[in-house]
Write a protein that holds these residues in place. Structure first.
Motif, PDB file in Angstrom:
ATOM      1  N   ILE A 146       6.022  -1.065  -9.839  1.00 29.14           N
ATOM      2  CA  ILE A 146       5.883  -0.215  -8.647  1.00 29.14           C
ATOM      3  C   ILE A 146       4.418  -0.223  -8.224  1.00 29.14           C
ATOM      4  O   ILE A 146       3.527   0.051  -9.016  1.00 29.14           O
ATOM      5  N   LEU A 147       4.225  -0.515  -6.934  1.00 28.54           N
ATOM      6  CA  LEU A 147       2.868  -0.589  -6.380  1.00 28.54           C
ATOM      7  C   LEU A 147       2.407   0.818  -6.003  1.00 28.54           C
ATOM      8  O   LEU A 147       3.101   1.552  -5.300  1.00 28.54           O
ATOM      9  N   ARG A 148       1.213   1.170  -6.445  1.00 31.55           N
ATOM     10  CA  ARG A 148       0.611   2.452  -6.084  1.00 31.55           C
ATOM     11  C   ARG A 148      -0.844   2.197  -5.663  1.00 31.55           C
ATOM     12  O   ARG A 148      -1.514   1.377  -6.264  1.00 31.55           O
TER      13      ARG A 148
ATOM     14  N   PHE B   6      -0.167   5.472  -0.926  1.00 31.66           N
ATOM     15  CA  PHE B   6       1.180   4.895  -0.854  1.00 31.66           C
ATOM     16  C   PHE B   6       1.716   4.644  -2.258  1.00 31.66           C
ATOM     17  O   PHE B   6       0.967   4.530  -3.237  1.00 31.66           O
ATOM     18  N   GLU B   7       3.056   4.515  -2.346  1.00 25.67           N
ATOM     19  CA  GLU B   7       3.741   4.184  -3.605  1.00 25.67           C
ATOM     20  C   GLU B   7       5.084   3.563  -3.252  1.00 25.67           C
ATOM     21  O   GLU B   7       5.824   4.082  -2.425  1.00 25.67           O
ATOM     22  N   GLY B   8       5.377   2.420  -3.865  1.00 20.86           N
ATOM     23  CA  GLY B   8       6.632   1.737  -3.607  1.00 20.86           C
ATOM     24  C   GLY B   8       6.409   0.268  -3.377  1.00 20.86           C
ATOM     25  O   GLY B   8       5.281  -0.240  -3.389  1.00 20.86           O
TER      26      GLY B   8
ATOM     27  N   SER C  93      -5.263  -0.726  -5.290  1.00 23.87           N
ATOM     28  CA  SER C  93      -3.947  -0.438  -5.888  1.00 23.87           C
ATOM     29  C   SER C  93      -3.916  -0.941  -7.336  1.00 23.87           C
ATOM     30  O   SER C  93      -4.842  -1.613  -7.799  1.00 23.87           O
ATOM     31  N   ASN C  94      -2.798  -0.623  -7.989  1.00 26.06           N
ATOM     32  CA  ASN C  94      -2.601  -1.148  -9.341  1.00 26.06           C
ATOM     33  C   ASN C  94      -2.166  -2.597  -9.306  1.00 26.06           C
ATOM     34  O   ASN C  94      -1.958  -3.235 -10.342  1.00 26.06           O
ATOM     35  N   GLY C  95      -2.060  -3.125  -8.066  1.00 25.83           N
ATOM     36  CA  GLY C  95      -1.695  -4.531  -7.921  1.00 25.83           C
ATOM     37  C   GLY C  95      -2.826  -5.352  -7.333  1.00 25.83           C
ATOM     38  O   GLY C  95      -2.627  -6.496  -6.902  1.00 25.83           O
TER      39      GLY C  95
END
Length: 398
Positions: A42-44, A61-63, A93-95
């Motif tokens: 999950i992208l946050r 954002f999240e999703g 983001s965590n991505g």
């Protein structure tokens, strides 16, 4: 069976639908950035603006997909007309993280009309007013036009604010265009009728005719600009079709027709003249309307003077419109006519002889006179009234 230590979860990967942001706006610009997770999990994350006037909603954002709305406010950014700024914003983001450059520019404001025209400056508005005058008059006092002038840095805003309060919008717009240097003040030229031209109109009438005379003249504008022209006459014998001309009186060729009536029964003399001032006319400051009542008879000798033995004639024009009988007499008998009376219709040429008697010749020699003066008398009766004319005659040796 695999152990937990040998298993690795898929990691999120950040992806955005833009690599740069280019903004041109007249005030506020809105848009959307789409963010996706092209990896696992999950992208946050969040969006961080480093650009003045640029804000994001939501900022977090999240999703696996998200839409982030952004707004750029040129006023908040402190931009002037034509100015631009270069800046950045970040998506973390965590991505992963993206650094996105921003180029923003404040352009001149424009107005899109309902009939498909775009007005970006006062020259556009002037050209629009030539072809769509009714729509332009409505737009002239609209707040959107006010903002256009502000955005363009119009230097006469105080005057515009005064003009747009004028209930006569056509006049206000014309003054606005003159003030803005888009046109000159509307000029006028005068075109006469009845074979006359310019600013002088003359009418002649037979002495017995008392019928009204109807005439007209034409006033042409130099352009389609506003005009308000008072037409003032103090003559009781002259009546104008209008006391004032406005733009509504001019046709598609920018020409207005003014009709007038002359009432001869109100003119006591044989000549009358009235001057009508025409403010702004470039063909003259006034238009002159002249009335002449012709004399009953117009007389002209064939020459200015005659010898002692000579022949001459009188050219007579009858302006009454009726057949007349003329009595012609010279108190000095050295001018002789074939008969004492002559019938005349419209015009006649009546001959005479110049011949001194023997006695008169002797007197002339004795007195040594180089010339003599006499008159020819012409009489007739019109409607029971006797009309008398005299013509001076010079006779001598030259």
């Amino acid at each position: 069976m695999a152990t937990a230590t040998n298993y690795e979860s898929p990691q999120p990967t950040l992806s955005a639908d833009t690599d740069s942001l280019f903004i041109e706006t007249k005030d506020v610009h809105d848009g959307v950035i789409k963010i996706k997770n092209t990896g696992g999990g999950i992208l946050r994350g969040c969006v961080l603006s480093r650009c003045r006037g640029l804000t994001f909603t939501p900022s977090e954002f999240e999703g696996n997909s998200a839409e982030i709305s952004y707004t750029f406010n040129a006023q908040t950014a402190g931009l002037g007309i034509g100015e631009a700024l270069e800046a950045k914003f970040f998506i973390t983001s965590n991505g992963g993280e993206k650094e996105i450059p921003v180029s923003a520019k404040l352009t001149k404001m424009s107005i899109s009309t309902s009939d498909g025209h775009t007005i970006a400056n006062i020259r556009d508005f002037y050209e629009y007013a030539q072809t769509h005058p009714t729509q332009a008059r409505r737009l002239f006092t609209d707040s959107e036009f006010y903002m256009l002038l502000l955005a363009g840095g119009y230097e006469y805003m105080e005057v515009y604010e005064s003009l747009h309060k004028d209930a006569n919008r056509e006049r206000a717009m014309d003054n606005f265009f003159i003030l803005s240097g888009l046109k000159e003040k509307t000029q006028l030229s005068v075109i006469g009728d009845y074979g006359n031209s310019g600013t002088r109109l003359e009418f002649c009438q037979a002495p017995e005719n008392r019928e009204n005379i109807h005439g007209e003249f034409h006033i042409k504008k130099s352009d389609s600009g506003y005009i308000e022209l008072p037409l003032v006459t103090e003559a009781n014998w002259l009546t104008l079709s209008s006391a004032k001309l406005t733009s509504a009186d001019f046709d598609e060729t920018n020409t207005a027709t003014v009709t007038f009536t002359i009432d001869p029964t109100k003119i006591t003399n044989t000549f009358a003249q009235e001057s009508i001032p025409l403010q702004g006319a470039n063909a003259g400051d006034t238009i002159e309307i002249i009335y002449r009542r012709l004399p009953h008879l117009t007389l002209k000798l064939s020459r200015d003077s005659y010898r002692y033995t000579d022949r001459g004639s009188i050219e007579i024009t009858n302006n009454t419109g009726k057949n007349l009988t003329l009595s012609i007499f010279c108190p000095d008998n050295f001018i002789r006519f074939a008969q004492p009376t002559f019938p005349i219709s419209a015009r006649a040429e009546i001959p005479f002889d110049v011949k001194l008697s023997t006695f008169m010749n002797a007197q002339m020699l004795f007195r040594k006179l180089p010339f003599m003066h006499t008159v020819i008398e012409i009489k007739t009766t019109i409607h029971g009234t006797e009309i008398k004319k005299t013509i001076p005659v010079v006779v001598g040796e030259w």
